[in-house]
Design a protein around this motif. Structure first.
Motif, PDB file in Angstrom:
ATOM      1  N   ALA A 218       0.577  -1.348  -0.108  1.00  0.00           N
ATOM      2  CA  ALA A 218       0.347  -0.264   0.190  1.00  0.00           C
ATOM      3  C   ALA A 218       0.546   1.552  -0.193  1.00  0.00           C
ATOM      4  CB  ALA A 218      -0.659  -0.375   0.573  1.00  0.00           C
ATOM      5  N   LEU A 219       2.133   1.022   0.027  1.00  0.00           N
ATOM      6  CA  LEU A 219       3.075   2.568   0.001  1.00  0.00           C
ATOM      7  C   LEU A 219       2.708   3.312  -1.262  1.00  0.00           C
ATOM      8  CD1 LEU A 219       5.221   3.449   1.139  1.00  0.00           C
ATOM      9  CD2 LEU A 219       7.008   2.368   0.241  1.00  0.00           C
ATOM     10  N   GLY A 220       1.939   3.170  -2.089  1.00  0.00           N
ATOM     11  CA  GLY A 220       1.956   3.695  -2.840  1.00  0.00           C
ATOM     12  C   GLY A 220       0.889   4.872  -2.823  1.00  0.00           C
ATOM     13  N   GLY A 221      -0.465   4.303  -2.726  1.00  0.00           N
ATOM     14  CA  GLY A 221      -1.478   4.949  -1.853  1.00  0.00           C
ATOM     15  C   GLY A 221      -0.902   5.837  -0.481  1.00  0.00           C
ATOM     16  N   ILE A 222       0.324   5.378   0.076  1.00  0.00           N
ATOM     17  CA  ILE A 222      -0.098   6.086   1.738  1.00  0.00           C
ATOM     18  C   ILE A 222       1.091   7.653   1.170  1.00  0.00           C
ATOM     19  CG2 ILE A 222       1.585   5.971   4.063  1.00  0.00           C
ATOM     20  CD1 ILE A 222       0.798   3.249   3.301  1.00  0.00           C
ATOM     21  N   LEU A 223       1.568   7.234  -0.160  1.00  0.00           N
ATOM     22  CA  LEU A 223       2.539   8.640  -0.658  1.00  0.00           C
ATOM     23  C   LEU A 223       2.082   9.578  -1.137  1.00  0.00           C
ATOM     24  CD1 LEU A 223       6.111   6.252  -1.326  1.00  0.00           C
ATOM     25  CD2 LEU A 223       5.739   8.014   0.112  1.00  0.00           C
ATOM     26  N   THR A 224       1.118   8.965  -2.460  1.00  0.00           N
ATOM     27  CA  THR A 224       0.057   9.599  -3.265  1.00  0.00           C
ATOM     28  C   THR A 224      -0.766  10.697  -1.863  1.00  0.00           C
ATOM     29  OG1 THR A 224      -0.622   7.923  -4.521  1.00  0.00           O
ATOM     30  CG2 THR A 224      -2.339   9.453  -4.202  1.00  0.00           C
TER      31      THR A 224
END
Length: 317
Positions: A218-224
């Motif tokens: 889920a790191l991509g969504g967290i960084l978004t």
């Protein structure tokens, strides 16, 4: 007796198909028009700021403090203050927002009253005007927490019971936290359930599964969510108006209890408080261009980190 055969649906009438196609085209035209209008407005703003501020930009402008009543010099203290404010805000908002999203997505049941209350609070925070956050920061962080710290640790001397960098950062963290919570929760829920089950089947605990399987996916969504928070927090003025920003400071903040300059507030001051607006107009446009550039660079760094994390995640599979 044999059961009657179910009727086989025939092709849709041509009129119905035509209406659907016309509706799709109308929706596509409306969506395209809305996108074009938004892009046109954005282009007008960017062109106006760049045209008015590009002549002011120089190494001296970004490396020197302002002087001569804000009509000369540069904006380096404001750049430093904006970067420090944004970084501290991110360090406060992202861990708290991610922890809240993990609770809502992984631990809270659908019938939990606490989870419902948390979601209501997050939704309400997202709709509160930014000026209210400034008043909250003044009343809670400065008048309550800061005064208590001064009474306990500094014998009543005004050290943290005044507007300063740490209180402005925490106020902005509360302002931007709903963005992080919503984006992170959606990213966590998008992780396939099979990955969790496989991790648990191999003997991992629930905490290990969340930390080593769910969050990396889920790191991509967290960084978004982090990018959106940085974009909003970097240019906010109202929340820091009462909690720490200063009109003019030739020196840089070195402690958490120091006041600071901000690019957003500097633009506001040049546009509304200057006795000679025409004389400060080049400084105004130059500061606005620096703010846009700085926000773009902060977002670019976050986007680069997100892109690398996604490549690593794909490479791991």
């Amino acid at each position: 007796m044999t059961a009657a055969a179910a009727p086989v649906p025939g092709p849709a009438p041509r009129r119905l198909v035509g209406r659907i196609r016309h509706g799709d085209r109308a929706l596509a035209i409306l969506s395209g028009t809305a996108v074009a209008v938004i892009l046109a407005m954005l282009a007008v703003i960017i062109v106006d700021v760049v045209r008015g501020g590009v002549g002011t930009l120089s190494w001296e402008f970004v490396s020197e403090p302002p002087r001569d009543g804000m009509t000369a010099g540069g904006v380096f203290p404001a750049i430093f203050g904006t970067v420090a404010l944004t970084l501290l805000m991110t360090l406060a908002a992202v861990p708290a927002g991610v922890a809240t999203a993990i609770y809502l997505a992984e631990f809270a049941s659908t019938q939990s009253r606490v989870a419902r209350l948390v979601r209501v609070c997050v939704a309400n925070l997202a709709g509160v005007p930014s000026i209210v956050f400034g008043l909250f920061g003044l009343g809670f962080f400065i008048a309550t927490v800061g005064k208590a710290i001064d009474a306990v640790a500094y014998g009543g001397h005004s050290v943290y019971g005044r507007p300063c960098l740490i209180w402005s950062s925490l106020t902005l963290a509360i302002l931007t936290m709903p963005v992080v919570v919503v984006a992170t929760e959606e990213a966590i829920r998008a992780v396939p359930r099979e990955l969790r089950e496989a991790s648990l089947a191999l003997g991992a605990t629930r905490i290990q599964t969340i930390l080593r399987v769910v969050l990396p996916q889920a790191l991509g969504g967290i960084l978004t969510g982090t990018i959106l928070a940085v974009s909003r927090g970097a240019g906010e003025v109202a929340p820091i108006l009462f909690t720490g920003v200063a009109y003019y400071l030739p020196h840089l903040p070195t402690n958490l209890n120091d006041q600071f300059m901000s690019l957003g507030y500097h633009v506001y001051v040049l546009a509304t408080q200057s006795p000679d607006v025409d004389k400060t107009k080049p400084q105004l446009y130059g500061t606005a261009l620096v703010l846009l550039t700085l926000t773009f660079l902060l977002n670019l760094v976050a986007i680069s980190i997100r892109s690398r994390s996604r490549k690593r995640a794909r490479g791991g599979h």
